[in-house]
Each structure stands twice: as structure tokens, then as C-alpha cells.
Design an enzyme around this catalytic site. Structure first.
Site, PDB file in Angstrom:
ATOM      1  N   MET A  83       0.832  -1.185   0.000  1.00 29.59           N
ATOM      2  CA  MET A  83       0.000   0.000   0.000  1.00 29.59           C
ATOM      3  C   MET A  83       0.879   1.252   0.000  1.00 29.59           C
ATOM      4  O   MET A  83       2.019   1.194  -0.473  1.00 29.59           O
ATOM      5  CB  MET A  83      -0.960  -0.020   1.194  1.00 29.59           C
ATOM      6  CG  MET A  83      -1.925  -1.194   1.152  1.00 29.59           C
ATOM      7  SD  MET A  83      -3.055  -1.154  -0.240  1.00 29.59           S
ATOM      8  CE  MET A  83      -3.886  -2.716  -0.064  1.00 29.59           C
ATOM      9  N   CYS A  84       0.454   2.350   0.582  1.00 30.47           N
ATOM     10  CA  CYS A  84       1.162   3.624   0.478  1.00 30.47           C
ATOM     11  C   CYS A  84       1.000   4.408   1.779  1.00 30.47           C
ATOM     12  O   CYS A  84       0.277   3.993   2.687  1.00 30.47           O
ATOM     13  CB  CYS A  84       0.614   4.450  -0.684  1.00 30.47           C
ATOM     14  SG  CYS A  84       0.482   3.552  -2.252  1.00 30.47           S
ATOM     15  N   ARG A  85       1.664   5.553   1.842  1.00 30.87           N
ATOM     16  CA  ARG A  85       1.510   6.517   2.934  1.00 30.87           C
ATOM     17  C   ARG A  85       1.339   7.885   2.308  1.00 30.87           C
ATOM     18  O   ARG A  85       1.989   8.202   1.302  1.00 30.87           O
ATOM     19  CB  ARG A  85       2.726   6.542   3.853  1.00 30.87           C
ATOM     20  CG  ARG A  85       3.120   5.209   4.498  1.00 30.87           C
ATOM     21  CD  ARG A  85       2.234   4.826   5.677  1.00 30.87           C
ATOM     22  NE  ARG A  85       1.005   4.195   5.254  1.00 30.87           N
ATOM     23  CZ  ARG A  85       0.021   3.825   6.074  1.00 30.87           C
ATOM     24  NH1 ARG A  85       0.120   4.058   7.369  1.00 30.87           N
ATOM     25  NH2 ARG A  85      -1.061   3.250   5.614  1.00 30.87           N
ATOM     26  N   ASN A 138      -4.543   5.695  -1.031  1.00 28.75           N
ATOM     27  CA  ASN A 138      -3.902   4.531  -0.433  1.00 28.75           C
ATOM     28  C   ASN A 138      -4.934   3.420  -0.407  1.00 28.75           C
ATOM     29  O   ASN A 138      -6.035   3.602   0.132  1.00 28.75           O
ATOM     30  CB  ASN A 138      -3.411   4.823   0.990  1.00 28.75           C
ATOM     31  CG  ASN A 138      -2.889   3.574   1.685  1.00 28.75           C
ATOM     32  OD1 ASN A 138      -2.281   2.712   1.063  1.00 28.75           O
ATOM     33  ND2 ASN A 138      -3.153   3.466   2.979  1.00 28.75           N
TER      34      ASN A 138
END
Length: 277
Positions: free
Chosen positions: A1-3, A112
């Protein structure tokens, strides 16, 4: 995933937000605490509002922690409204056009999460994008497609309803293809004056998202921190995970909500997908 993070308030150098906090976004690109992946090194992006009608945008495919150009830019660019993102790909290519934020006119968008079995649903969802908007799509991610579907459904006029219609469409298409629990998202979008942030997933177990406590309250809680006296009362942040462990500074965004930040006012509304007619 991401931030990711959003900052809105007193104009600040980008480095004050991206690099200087104890658990800054740059630190999270290597050492995320609450994400699915510890490392988010599949590219990054920064979008900011300042001079001109169109927001500035800098994206690259390398990891944020070692990009000298990002460090140089952050030391010299000041903005009252900033969106920044570090990426961990969920399967699409690591390329500049797949890095967030995405831009269309004055609008920025970052995400995200993921659309489950995106390759199966992609064709049907692509065909729902407005023909006039389609040529502006450059990448191959589910995140950019979500943006252009929201634009198709009226993001520029009514962001909460446009995103609700977008999610409703994704869930309806997924149902036709027997894809369970298709949507996982925290999304931020802005037109340069207002920020909208969404936390939603089909299974109602969404990725982490937090908002900062109002500055006046933080000054009372922490009079020992001089920097809090330099930031205007309307300054706010929304983040995938807190930028430090300062007591009382961070609050979890509730599940299935839309948060609105405009001129220091914080509003949180329930968010429900709107199925296609």
C-alpha cells in the site's frame, strides 16, 4: 500500500512537513508503522498550491528517502496547501505516470488502497470514464482511474457525491464479476481551497487515517513547543499515520466518513457509496 499526508494552513517550507517531524513522511517511506508494507519505495510525489492557477507537481520513480532533487526542492518551496505521497505498488508498473498525486486542472488526488482484482474490472470501469476526460489519463493504476471516474461523476461540483458514485460503480461492477470486497481506500483530493479526505472500504476495515488536533488546543496542551506559536489557528494535517508521538496531537478519522477542511473548519460526514441508477 502507500503513505500520504495533506497539510493546509500557514505557508511553510515543504521540508518542515516532509522531513523534519520525528516520523516524517520520508521516514515512513522506509519505516512505516501502520501500513501493510514497511517500505514504500516505488516512487513518490508532491503537489502544492502557490503561484498560478495550476498546482505544482513533482513526481519520481525512485524512493523518496534518497532523492536529492526532492530534498533541494523542499528547502526552497513554500506552500499553504500540500499533498504528498510515497508509493508501494499493488501490482501496476513503477513509472512516473503512476506516482501520486494525480492532477487535472486545479485538482489533485491521491489514494492509499486498491481495487481488488483490478485487472478483471478495469475494462468495464475504463468505459465509464467521460470521453472528453479519457485523453488526460496517463498511467495504469486503479488510483488514477478512480480519480477520473470521480471527475466523470462531478468531482468539480460536488466532491462527496462524486466519490460516492465512483465507489458505488466499482462495487456494482465487482458484483457482476463476483469480486468480493472490491474497495479499500483512503483518498485525499483538493481544488486549492478545500480538502476532502475519505476513509472507506467495502468490508469496513479501512487503512489507517488521522487528523491533527486544532492548534489552539495543542498550544494549551504543549506550551513548551515554540513552533506551535508560529502556526496559524487554521493549520491542519491529515495523515496515513502520525508524524510523531506527541500526546493529544492526533485523532483517528472514523470509518466510512468524508472529512472536509476549509479555512480552519473541520467537518466529518458519514460516507455511503451511491450505486448506479
Amino acid at each position: 500500500m502507500c503513505r500520504w499526508l495533506v497539510y493546509s494552513g500557514s505557508p511553510l517550507l515543504l521540508e518542515e512537513i516532509l522531513y523534519k517531524p520525528v516520523h516524517s513522511l520520508i521516514d515512513q517511506s522506509r519505516h512505516a508503522r501502520l501500513g501493510v508494507d514497511t517500505t514504500n519505495g516505488d516512487g513518490f510525489g508532491v503537489g502544492w498550491y502557490g503561484v498560478g492557477e495550476v498546482p505544482g507537481l513533482f513526481r519520481a520513480v525512485g524512493p523518496a528517502w534518497s532523492d536529492r532533487n526532492l530534498h533541494e526542492l523542499a528547502a526552497h518551496v513554500s506552500s499553504p496547501l500540500l499533498l504528498a505521497h510515497v508509493r508501494s505498488s499493488t501490482g501496476t508498473a513503477v513509472q512516473q505516470t503512476n506516482c501520486h498525486p494525480f492532477r487535472f486542472g486545479r485538482w489533485l488526488w491521491m489514494h492509499n488502497g486498491s481495487i481488488a482484482r483490478f485487472a478483471t474490472l478495469k475494462r468495464d470501469l475504463m468505459l465509464a470514464v467521460d470521453a472528453e476526460l479519457f485523453p488526460a489519463m496517463e498511467g495504469s493504476t486503479d488510483s488514477e482511474l478512480m480519480f477520473f471516474l470521480a471527475l466523470t461523476f462531478g468531482l468539480r461540483d460536488d466532491p462527496p457525491r462524486a466519490v460516492a458514485r465512483m465507489v458505488g460503480l466499482v462495487e456494482a461492477v465487482a458484483s457482476r464479476h463476483q469480486v468480493a470486497e472490491p474497495v479499500q481506500m483512503t483518498v485525499a483530493t483538493s481544488d486549492g481551497s478545500t480538502v476532502w479526505a475519505f476513509r472507506y472500504s467495502t468490508r469496513h476495515e479501512s487503512r489507517s487515517l488521522f487528523y491533527s488536533t486544532e492548534i489552539r488546543s495543542l498550544r494549551l496542551l504543549h506550551p513548551e513547543i515554540p513552533a506551535l506559536r508560529l502556526i496559524s489557528d487554521e493549520s491542519r494535517m491529515i495523515v496515513s499515520e502520525p508524524l510523531g508521538d506527541l500526546p493529544g496531537a492526533w485523532n483517528e478519522v472514523p470509518e466510512s466518513t468524508c472529512s472536509v477542511v476549509a479555512g480552519g473548519e473541520d467537518l466529518i460526514h458519514a460516507f455511503h457509496p451511491e450505486p448506479p441508477a
